[in-house]
Enzyme design. Structure first.
Site, PDB file in Angstrom:
ATOM      1  N   ILE A 158       7.242  58.278  35.438  1.00 19.77           N
ATOM      2  CA  ILE A 158       8.122  59.381  35.044  1.00 19.77           C
ATOM      3  C   ILE A 158       7.896  60.635  35.877  1.00 19.77           C
ATOM      4  O   ILE A 158       8.619  61.616  35.739  1.00 19.77           O
ATOM      5  CB  ILE A 158       7.941  59.730  33.553  1.00 19.77           C
ATOM      6  CG1 ILE A 158       6.477  60.072  33.238  1.00 19.77           C
ATOM      7  CG2 ILE A 158       8.449  58.612  32.679  1.00 19.77           C
ATOM      8  CD1 ILE A 158       6.260  60.489  31.796  1.00 19.77           C
ATOM      9  N   GLY A 159       6.920  60.618  36.767  1.00 22.99           N
ATOM     10  CA  GLY A 159       6.680  61.776  37.610  1.00 22.99           C
ATOM     11  C   GLY A 159       5.592  61.490  38.621  1.00 22.99           C
ATOM     12  O   GLY A 159       4.739  60.621  38.420  1.00 22.99           O
ATOM     13  N   GLY A 183      -1.470  63.016  41.738  1.00 24.83           N
ATOM     14  CA  GLY A 183      -1.420  62.020  40.676  1.00 24.83           C
ATOM     15  C   GLY A 183      -0.026  61.529  40.384  1.00 24.83           C
ATOM     16  O   GLY A 183       0.975  62.137  40.766  1.00 24.83           O
ATOM     17  N   VAL A 185       2.378  60.032  37.061  1.00 29.02           N
ATOM     18  CA  VAL A 185       2.441  60.105  35.595  1.00 29.02           C
ATOM     19  C   VAL A 185       3.285  58.958  35.077  1.00 29.02           C
ATOM     20  O   VAL A 185       4.412  58.746  35.533  1.00 29.02           O
ATOM     21  CB  VAL A 185       3.038  61.445  35.126  1.00 29.02           C
ATOM     22  CG1 VAL A 185       3.033  61.516  33.602  1.00 29.02           C
ATOM     23  CG2 VAL A 185       2.249  62.605  35.703  1.00 29.02           C
ATOM     24  N   GLY A 225       3.150  63.580  41.789  1.00 28.03           N
ATOM     25  CA  GLY A 225       2.780  64.765  42.536  1.00 28.03           C
ATOM     26  C   GLY A 225       1.827  64.415  43.648  1.00 28.03           C
ATOM     27  O   GLY A 225       1.558  63.239  43.919  1.00 28.03           O
ATOM     28  N   ASP A 231      -0.418  77.363  40.171  1.00 31.78           N
ATOM     29  CA  ASP A 231       0.598  76.423  40.671  1.00 31.78           C
ATOM     30  C   ASP A 231       1.758  76.325  39.690  1.00 31.78           C
ATOM     31  O   ASP A 231       2.227  75.222  39.369  1.00 31.78           O
ATOM     32  CB  ASP A 231      -0.024  75.045  40.912  1.00 31.78           C
ATOM     33  CG  ASP A 231       0.878  74.141  41.754  1.00 31.78           C
ATOM     34  OD1 ASP A 231       1.761  74.679  42.453  1.00 31.78           O
ATOM     35  OD2 ASP A 231       0.704  72.915  41.705  1.00 31.78           O
ATOM     36  N   LYS A 268      -1.532  60.551  33.258  1.00 34.10           N
ATOM     37  CA  LYS A 268      -1.605  61.057  34.631  1.00 34.10           C
ATOM     38  C   LYS A 268      -2.757  60.363  35.345  1.00 34.10           C
ATOM     39  O   LYS A 268      -3.924  60.596  35.045  1.00 34.10           O
ATOM     40  CB  LYS A 268      -1.811  62.567  34.633  1.00 34.10           C
ATOM     41  CG  LYS A 268      -1.929  63.160  36.037  1.00 34.10           C
ATOM     42  CD  LYS A 268      -2.153  64.664  35.981  1.00 34.10           C
ATOM     43  CE  LYS A 268      -2.307  65.256  37.382  1.00 34.10           C
ATOM     44  NZ  LYS A 268      -2.551  66.714  37.337  1.00 34.10           N
TER      45      LYS A 268
END
Length: 640
Positions: A428-429, A434, A436, A431, A557, A451
């Site tokens: 679902i995500g 990491g 997620v 970066g 951030d 994560k």
């Protein structure tokens, strides 16, 4: 409209939405039949209706959906036969009709008519006949499950050509032909499936000996079950092959309720190098066989083992007392009449002098090897300690248990199962440090966000420390809620670090402000009031972090992708991997991930709390550092 509380029937008027390409109504309380009009949706690519109370047959009109790629009808009350036309939609890559009341046979040309098939689930139905060998023509097949049906005859012997195959389930059928070598032939045929992770063949009619080729199964395999079949004799020649203990990813081994004989491999008494790789073993069941010899002490040396069943065999000698053997509820040795010793709760007779002497001789040999090994290790550690003493002394966060005591403990295996093996479909995500994944815990069916740190990325490992330090010291309704952290090893023996959070139903603010191409099919809009409330939520979170904590936390951030939205569109600030922590009394930095010289965060964003950097910059310096990306407004003394 999945995962709501929708009831009633699916309206037939949906069939008039000629441009509709995605229809998801899963996990509701829908009843009635699947409307015939859905067959008119000529542009439909995804049809997802699982976890409802739909009944009746699957309409033949669905066979008209020539562009269909994803079909999910599992966990309903559908009955009747699957329309032949549905098997002829060549664009389908995901086909799941599991857990219904469907019956009939699978078409013999299944793999030819569905060449793009990747996932095929028909378990928990009433299918019968043969599993077609043509399924091997779908070269991209990764997951297939035929379990709990009435399939008969032998398993296809050409599944070994499926290089991408990860899971194969066929339990609870009547597969097998009573031929003595069929099990050997089938397992040998899977030797080329290098990505195989799970193989479930229990409750069938397989016969024969366990072949040597079991050692050639994928090194990625984590689940292999042959319970309740007709395997007999030895595995193979009177001993379990020691190669099976070289499967580093294995965490569950079940060989119970067969007719196995012989000793456990003698090699494990000296713990071969291949067996040292078996760091992830959690469950071992060899009960109800005819295995003999002493119980090796190595079984008590694996720290992750929580279930060990050696009952109803012919083991003799002393029962170990270390590791899993300390917990009476975690192991069983009943039905082995020649055992002695062990913990007092076993109530076994004391061991004779002969048995103790034999164990002592074996133990002395191991002690010598252990002493030599430890001496080398200690000397190496001393050298490293001298070289890195200053670096180690600066560490102020205990990595062994960053969120211990008040947080639940979750293992790698539990997170692996919760996220369906960290499946890309659950991603679902992502970066820089990491990825997620969405997951569901089996313990309480809680929906979570996991994560997983990319430890191979430079800086990812360091970001874990300040994030744990921040999350265990902050509590606010506008901050993401941490459930626990996991520091473990994966099934390959690699380090694994993850943070487990409360799942945010509405994703992140970035996707609402700048939706991707896929999400533009279902546009997301925020009105002025919602945007204002989100801004207020974020401001409240920062105010709490800066002024109302025991220590001041500077996020460093803050950006839309790090602002998560719950079901009520309440904002929660997340991702403290770059956070700085300051003493509330003197303002001195307690912990930081890296040097504060330079701008920290994400390119394109300057965190609103940048003024808390230990080395503040002038406006002109910021303009130079950013290579012109930051515009200086001298009139209003600010930056854009």
């Amino acid at each position: 409209m999945s995962r709501n509380n929708l009831g009633g029937k699916i309206p037939t008027e949906l069939g008039s939405l000629s441009n509709l390409s995605i229809l998801t109504l899963g996990d509701n309380r829908l009843t009635g039949t699947i409307p015939l009009s859905i067959g008119n949706l000529s542009n439909l690519r995804l049809l997802c209706l699982p976890y409802n109370n739909l009944e009746g047959s699957i309409p033949t009109q669905l066979g008209q959906l020539s562009k269909l790629e994803f079909l999910q009808l599992s966990v309903n009350n559908l009955s009747g036969m699957v329309p032949t036309s549905l098997y002829n939609i060549s664009s389908i890559y995901y086909f799941s009709i599991a857990d219904n009341q469907l019956h009939g046979i699978l078409p013999p040309d299944l793999g030819l008519t569905l060449p793009n098939l990747q996932v095929f689930f028909v378990s928990l139905n009433q299918f019968y006949g043969q599993i077609p060998s043509s399924i091997a023509n779908a070269k991209g097949l990764t997951q297939v499950n035929f379990a709990m049906n009435s399939f008969t005859s032998p398993m296809p012997m050409n599944l070994g050509t499926l290089d991408a195959l990860e899971t194969l389930g066929a339990s609870g059928n009547s597969l097998g032909t009573n031929q003595a070598n069929e099990l050997m032939s089938f397992l040998t045929s899977l030797s080329n499936c290098s990505n195989l992770q799970a193989l479930d063949l229990n409750i069938n009619d397989f016969k024969g000996f366990m072949p040597h080729s079991i050692a050639n199964l994928s090194t990625k395999i984590t689940w292999f079950s042959l319970e309740n079949n007709y395997t007999s004799g030895s595995i193979p020649l009177g001993a379990i092959p020691y190669q099976i203990f070289g499967l580093a990813s294995l965490f569950n081994l079940s060989l119970s309720q067969n007719h196995l004989t012989g000793l456990l491999p003698q090699e494990v008494g000296t713990i071969p190098m291949a067996f040292r790789q078996l760091k992830g073993i959690q469950e071992l069941d060899v009960s109800r066989n005819n295995l003999s010899g002493q119980i090796p002490r190595f079984l008590g040396e694996f720290r992750l083992v929580h279930y060990l069943n050696l009952s109803y065999n012919m083991f003799d000698g002393e029962v170990p007392i270390g590791g899993v053997f300390k917990n009476i509820s975690a192991f069983s040795v009943v039905g082995n009449s020649k055992l002695c010793g062990g913990i007092k709760l076993l109530q076994l007779p004391a061991c004779s002098i002969e048995v103790l002497n034999e164990r002592k001789r074996t133990s002395n040999h191991r002690v010598i090897v252990l002493v030599v090994t430890l001496t080398i290790v200690v000397l190496s550690l001393c050298i490293l300690a001298i070289l890195y003493q200053n670096k180690r002394s600066r560490k102020q966060v205990n990595l062994a248990s960053p969120l211990k005591n008040q947080y639940p403990q979750l293992s790698y295996g539990e997170l692996f199962q919760a996220t369906n093996g960290f499946s890309p479909s659950n991603l679902i995500g992502e970066g820089g440090y990491g990825s997620v994944y969405k997951g569901i815990l089996n313990s309480d069916e809680q929906i979570i966000a996991v994560k997983v740190l990319k430890l191979h990325e430079c800086g990812a490992n360091k970001s874990f420390v300040p994030e744990c330090e921040a999350l265990k010291n902050i509590r606010h309704r506008n901050l993401v809620k941490i459930i626990t952290a996991c520091l473990s090893i994966d099934f390959k023996g690699n380090d694994f670090k993850a943070l487990v959070f409360e799942f945010m139903k509405n994703g992140n603010l970035e996707n609402w402000l700048h939706p991707s191409l896929l999400e533009k099919h279902e546009p997301k809009n925020l009105n002025f009031v919602q945007r204002l409330n989100i801004a207020i939520d974020v401001a409240c979170a920062l105010d709490y972090l800066h002024h109302h904590c025991e220590m001041a936390f500077i996020h460093c951030d803050l950006k839309p992708s790090n602002i998560l939205l719950d079901g009520d569109l309440c904002a929660h600030v997340s991702d403290f991997g770059l956070a700085k922590i300051f003493s509330a009394t003197n303002g001195i930095s307690i912990h930081q991930q890296s040097s504060s010289i330079g701008i920290r965060g994400t390119i394109g964003y300057v965190a609103p709390d940048i003024k808390y950097l230990e080395h503040p910059y002038t406006l002109e310096e910021l303009k130079v550092i950013s290579e012109g990306a930051i515009e200086v407004d001298d009139k209003h003394n600010c930056v854009r």
